[in-house]
Motif scaffolding. Structure first.
Motif, mmCIF file in Angstrom:
data_model
loop_
_atom_site.group_PDB
_atom_site.id
_atom_site.type_symbol
_atom_site.label_atom_id
_atom_site.label_comp_id
_atom_site.label_asym_id
_atom_site.label_seq_id
_atom_site.Cartn_x
_atom_site.Cartn_y
_atom_site.Cartn_z
ATOM 1 N N THR A 1 62.050 39.573 65.627
ATOM 2 C CA THR A 1 60.915 40.155 66.350
ATOM 3 C C THR A 1 60.989 39.781 67.834
ATOM 4 O OG1 THR A 1 59.582 38.263 65.683
ATOM 5 C CG2 THR A 1 59.474 40.205 64.291
ATOM 6 N N ASN A 2 59.873 39.875 68.541
ATOM 7 C CA ASN A 2 59.947 39.755 69.997
ATOM 8 C C ASN A 2 59.034 38.693 70.615
ATOM 9 O OD1 ASN A 2 57.421 41.018 69.813
ATOM 10 N ND2 ASN A 2 58.389 43.028 69.813
ATOM 11 N N ARG A 3 58.244 37.998 69.806
ATOM 12 C CA ARG A 3 57.372 36.966 70.386
ATOM 13 C C ARG A 3 57.376 35.724 69.521
ATOM 14 N NH1 ARG A 3 52.899 41.016 72.386
ATOM 15 N NH2 ARG A 3 53.876 41.467 74.383
ATOM 16 N N PRO B 1 54.646 40.551 59.350
ATOM 17 C CA PRO B 1 54.229 39.240 59.865
ATOM 18 C C PRO B 1 54.406 39.081 61.377
ATOM 19 C CG PRO B 1 56.380 39.083 58.814
ATOM 20 C CD PRO B 1 55.917 40.496 58.620
ATOM 21 N N CYS B 2 54.978 40.077 62.059
ATOM 22 C CA CYS B 2 55.267 39.936 63.493
ATOM 23 C C CYS B 2 54.052 39.483 64.286
ATOM 24 C CB CYS B 2 55.805 41.259 64.055
ATOM 25 S SG CYS B 2 56.053 41.232 65.824
ATOM 26 N N VAL B 3 52.881 39.998 63.932
ATOM 27 C CA VAL B 3 51.687 39.687 64.702
ATOM 28 C C VAL B 3 50.780 38.692 63.960
ATOM 29 C CG1 VAL B 3 50.440 41.753 63.918
ATOM 30 C CG2 VAL B 3 49.893 40.788 66.157
ATOM 31 N N GLY B 4 51.321 38.138 62.868
ATOM 32 C CA GLY B 4 50.656 37.004 62.225
ATOM 33 C C GLY B 4 49.392 37.300 61.459
ATOM 34 N N THR C 1 48.428 51.802 73.919
ATOM 35 C CA THR C 1 47.630 50.572 73.823
ATOM 36 C C THR C 1 48.429 49.526 73.056
ATOM 37 O OG1 THR C 1 46.567 51.633 71.939
ATOM 38 C CG2 THR C 1 45.294 51.495 73.983
ATOM 39 N N ASP C 2 49.651 49.349 73.489
ATOM 40 C CA ASP C 2 50.520 48.334 72.911
ATOM 41 C C ASP C 2 51.502 47.936 73.998
ATOM 42 O OD1 ASP C 2 51.449 47.216 70.025
ATOM 43 O OD2 ASP C 2 53.132 47.440 71.404
ATOM 44 N N SER C 3 51.671 46.647 74.174
ATOM 45 C CA SER C 3 52.478 46.191 75.305
ATOM 46 C C SER C 3 53.937 46.639 75.214
ATOM 47 C CB SER C 3 52.395 44.676 75.418
ATOM 48 O OG SER C 3 52.763 44.082 74.203
ATOM 49 N N HIS C 4 54.452 46.819 73.995
ATOM 50 C CA HIS C 4 55.860 47.203 73.876
ATOM 51 C C HIS C 4 56.102 48.702 74.047
ATOM 52 C CE1 HIS C 4 55.853 43.136 72.114
ATOM 53 N NE2 HIS C 4 56.905 43.048 72.903
ATOM 54 N N THR C 5 55.136 49.383 74.623
ATOM 55 C CA THR C 5 55.304 50.796 74.976
ATOM 56 C C THR C 5 56.490 50.977 75.932
ATOM 57 O OG1 THR C 5 52.957 51.168 74.585
ATOM 58 C CG2 THR C 5 54.053 52.799 75.936
ATOM 59 N N ASP D 1 49.963 50.886 61.946
ATOM 60 C CA ASP D 1 51.138 50.048 61.658
ATOM 61 C C ASP D 1 50.866 48.548 61.587
ATOM 62 O OD1 ASP D 1 50.699 49.468 64.330
ATOM 63 O OD2 ASP D 1 52.634 50.173 65.061
ATOM 64 N N HIS D 2 49.820 48.080 62.260
ATOM 65 C CA HIS D 2 49.657 46.624 62.354
ATOM 66 C C HIS D 2 49.220 45.972 61.044
ATOM 67 C CE1 HIS D 2 50.552 46.749 66.511
ATOM 68 N NE2 HIS D 2 50.055 45.563 66.789
ATOM 69 N N ARG D 3 48.441 46.691 60.275
ATOM 70 C CA ARG D 3 47.920 46.126 59.025
ATOM 71 C C ARG D 3 47.996 47.187 57.945
ATOM 72 N NH1 ARG D 3 43.755 41.951 60.229
ATOM 73 N NH2 ARG D 3 44.082 41.334 62.372
ATOM 74 N N GLY E 1 55.235 54.389 60.124
ATOM 75 C CA GLY E 1 55.873 53.088 60.281
ATOM 76 C C GLY E 1 55.395 52.482 61.585
ATOM 77 N N ILE E 2 56.236 51.699 62.240
ATOM 78 C CA ILE E 2 55.834 51.040 63.484
ATOM 79 C C ILE E 2 55.740 52.087 64.597
ATOM 80 C CG2 ILE E 2 56.360 49.245 65.167
ATOM 81 C CD1 ILE E 2 58.040 47.874 63.005
ATOM 82 N N CYS E 3 54.652 52.015 65.350
ATOM 83 C CA CYS E 3 54.320 53.097 66.295
ATOM 84 C C CYS E 3 55.493 53.465 67.202
ATOM 85 C CB CYS E 3 53.070 52.741 67.088
ATOM 86 S SG CYS E 3 53.192 51.262 68.106
ATOM 87 N N HIS E 4 56.187 52.504 67.760
ATOM 88 C CA HIS E 4 57.240 52.843 68.730
ATOM 89 C C HIS E 4 58.412 53.551 68.060
ATOM 90 C CE1 HIS E 4 54.838 50.725 71.480
ATOM 91 N NE2 HIS E 4 54.968 49.584 70.858
ATOM 92 N N GLN E 5 58.736 53.157 66.856
ATOM 93 C CA GLN E 5 59.816 53.805 66.132
ATOM 94 C C GLN E 5 59.421 55.232 65.750
ATOM 95 O OE1 GLN E 5 62.807 53.048 65.802
ATOM 96 N NE2 GLN E 5 63.395 54.687 64.379
ATOM 97 N N GLY F 1 63.018 42.657 61.060
ATOM 98 C CA GLY F 1 62.143 43.821 61.199
ATOM 99 C C GLY F 1 61.567 43.901 62.588
ATOM 100 N N SER F 2 60.500 44.688 62.763
ATOM 101 C CA SER F 2 59.735 44.892 63.994
ATOM 102 C C SER F 2 60.240 46.067 64.821
ATOM 103 C CB SER F 2 59.700 43.652 64.892
ATOM 104 O OG SER F 2 60.877 43.565 65.669
ATOM 105 N N CYS F 3 59.450 46.386 65.862
ATOM 106 C CA CYS F 3 59.821 47.465 66.772
ATOM 107 C C CYS F 3 61.039 47.087 67.594
ATOM 108 C CB CYS F 3 58.641 47.820 67.684
ATOM 109 S SG CYS F 3 58.008 46.438 68.635
ATOM 110 N N THR F 4 61.391 45.808 67.600
ATOM 111 C CA THR F 4 62.584 45.376 68.333
ATOM 112 C C THR F 4 63.839 45.593 67.497
ATOM 113 O OG1 THR F 4 61.234 43.669 69.360
ATOM 114 C CG2 THR F 4 63.605 43.455 69.604
HETATM 115 S S1 SF4 Z 1 55.682 43.686 68.556
HETATM 116 FE FE1 SF4 Z 1 55.341 43.395 66.383
HETATM 117 S S2 SF4 Z 1 53.143 43.802 66.158
HETATM 118 FE FE2 SF4 Z 1 53.750 44.688 68.123
HETATM 119 S S3 SF4 Z 1 54.287 46.822 67.675
HETATM 120 FE FE3 SF4 Z 1 56.168 45.635 67.542
HETATM 121 S S4 SF4 Z 1 56.338 45.115 65.377
HETATM 122 FE FE4 SF4 Z 1 54.238 45.720 65.732
#
Ligand code: SF4
Lengths: 406, 171
Positions: A366-368, A347-350, A121-125, A64-66, A100-104, A283-286
């Protein structure tokens, strides 16, 4: 003594009758999630030198990241992951265009069940606490250990309970509530803690909105976060380290914005003044789910995105993309001038698909908003709800939805 | 690490503020670098671009509260470790960064009240939980390391630890 949700789940997973805060336990892992960093995990796993992963059916890998690969380097990483997945017989692999995005994707495919221990292996787990799972982010080498042994040590976290009462005003959402809470508690306000959300206002929220709360709890340091589910509940006499009560009607009366460059730098929208934005990201997992697109489409219907501003829309998954097309949200947003990116982190992670230049500002769902998160270190990211993102895209500056819909 | 090596000495290379996040330590744009040694080339690249050149092997980074908050990216820890940093001392650490550090064999020490400036020489006793500022003569308490963390640091990190464990058991 009664146990909190985190204690209950860790007790079961470590084969004990009870656990108490600070107790270190070795817990069985029910589900292990990775994205592109599965390649890092794979390398560490190979170094450890065991031949097979502990249980290929408990490992889920989602690119999902790239996506699709933005460089040859990433393409090589993706390829290595595909080969590893085949070699190890990992069936739960979601390739480009399949997820799509792993958490979704993890959530919408029913991988997570109440009471599970989930590591990713993702902080938003932490997001998966919305389904009653003890779900925590870990690093890649630690995950290699999980792939090897199927278990992991945890220090039992103390639990903080957040009870929310009151009504959400029009245009105020779960995103505003959690930004407000992070603003109050600070970026380390829940460090190492489990967070339990409950109360009438929480119980009225949709699943998607509950995911927003669990997802962003990470930004105040939470190890895991829960919203109520039917299947598992804390014991009546459970001990809480701290109980926080929030009256949404009074305390979160208007949209909240996290200003650069910290998620806890939160202000009510009315305190912001004039902030022109060159980019708006939805967008994003948020906040890349159907309800987010519904409200954005409602605001954007019949409007044009301001000439100063680029609006980038990213569905959190293929499934959401399809549904949003069927319901006409995508059509409405594209007609307003939005550019739609493929499901993924974007673009969430730039790294691609909407990087900011020096001097530019972005309002984002997004969340950060860390320094340089979305591009140049001289750019600025303001975190906001989907409604505020859509309204700001129309106004060309950070705006209240009421301004553009009146 | 031997008992002896659970004591370490180094120079404070920089004193950082609270909430130093993982994007500051290691920008997201370099996440596709999966070679641990190579991550060091981008340590603090956006926020503290001069720091890398100033770093000498064994140097100590002194942080504030919530050091390493944000992403789970292990490259943040790898970049610190493979830049030659001997230890990170902070008032508190974000939990994933803390665990990543122990897993990669980078000593991380939680200490509330260390008074030191860039250039001061510190001596850290990881087992006893004690930090001496050799430049000023002051001594500070630190949280002693958890036995599990000691075991992993002594092994050189989680990979060598598991390697040994699984080669003995033959699995
Ligand atoms: S915070 Fe951004 S980069 Fe991390 S999983 Fe969610 S959408 Fe992807």
């Amino acid at each position: 003594m009664g146990m909190t949700l985190a204690e209950k789940i860790l007790a079961r997973a470590s084969g004990r009758a009870t656990v108490t805060p600070d107790q270190v336990v070795v817990a069985r892992v029910d589900l292990a999630l990775s994205h592109e960093n599965a390649d890092l995990v794979r390398k560490s796993f190979k170094e450890i030198g065991v031949a097979r992963v502990w249980d290929p059916d408990k490992i889920v890998i989602i690119l999902d990241h790239r996506v699709p690969a933005e460089s040859e380097k990433t393409a090589t990483t993706h390829k290595a992951i595909r080969e590893f997945v085949r070699e190890q017989g990992i069936r739960n692999f979601y390739d480009v265009g399949r997820g799509g995005i792993c958490h979704q994707v993890l959530a919408e495919n029913g991988h997570v069940q109440p009471g599970m221990v989930v590591v990713g292996t993702d902080s938003h787990t932490t997001t998966h606490g919305a389904f009653g799972a003890f779900a925590a982010g870990i690093g890649a080498t630690e995950m290699a250990g999980v792939w090897t042994e199927g278990e992991l040590w945890f220090k039992t976290p103390a639990t903080m309970r957040i009870e929310v009462d009151g009504e959400f005003a029009e245009w105020v959402s779960a995103k505003d509530l959690i930004l407000y809470i992070i603003g109050q508690l600070g970026a380390d306000g829940a460090d190492y803690r489990a967070v339990e959300f409950d109360g009438p206002a929480i119980r009225r929220l949709s699943v998607a909105s509950r995911m927003v709360l669990a997802n962003l709890s990470m930004e105040m340091g939470a190890k895991v976060a829960f919203t109520p589910v039917e299947e598992i509940a804390p014991d009546p006499g459970a001990h809480y380290e701290r109980v926080i009560r929030i009256d949404a009607t009074r305390e979160v009366a208007e949209p909240q914005i996290a200003c650069p460059h910290a998620v806890d730098n939160v202000k009510p929208l009315s305190a912001l003044g004039n902030v022109p934005v060159e980019q708006a990201v939805l967008g994003s997992c948020t906040n890349g789910r159907l309800e987010d697109f519904e409200i954005a489409a409602r605001i954007l219907a019949g409007c044009r995105v301001h000439q100063r501003t680029r609006l980038i829309v990213i569905p959190a998954s293929q499934r959401i993309y399809l549904e949003a097309m069927r319901l006409g949200y995508i059509q409405t947003m594209v007609e307003a001038g939005a550019m739609v990116n493929p499901p993924g982190c974007g673009p969430c992670v730039g790294v691609h698909q909407g990087i900011l230049a020096a001097g530019e500002a972005c309002v984002s769902s997004t969340n950060r908003n860390f320094l340089g998160r979305m591009g140049s270190k001289d750019s600025r990211v303001y975190l906001a709800s989907p409604a505020v993102v859509a309204a700001s895209a129309v106004a060309g500056r950070i705006a209240h939805p009421a301004e553009v819909t009146a | 690490m031997s008992e002896q090596a659970m004591k370490l000495r180094g120079r404070v290379v920089v004193v950082l503020p609270d909430n130093v996040d993982t994007d500051v330590i290691y920008p997201g744009r370099y996440l596709n670098i999966t070679d641990r040694e190579k991550t060091a080339e981008h340590l603090f690249e956006l926020a503290y671009p001069d720091l890398r050149a100033a770093l000498q092997p064994g140097d100590i980074i002194l942080g504030g509260k919530n050091f390493g908050c944000g992403s789970s990216r292990e490259q943040a820890t790898a970049a610190v470790k493979f830049s030659g940093v001997g230890a990170v001392v902070a008032k508190s650490f974000a939990r994933i960064f803390y665990r990543n550090s122990i897993n990669l064999g980078l000593p991380v020490v939680t200490a509330q009240a260390v008074e030191a400036r860039a250039g001061d020489e510190l001596e850290i006793d990881l087992l006893a939980g004690r930090i001496a500022n050799l430049t000023t003569g002051a001594v500070f308490d630190a949280a002693p390391l958890d036995p599990r963390a000691v075991e992993l640091l002594e092994a050189g990190g989680l990979i060598p630890y598991l390697k040994r464990k699984h080669s003995y058991s033959g699995s």
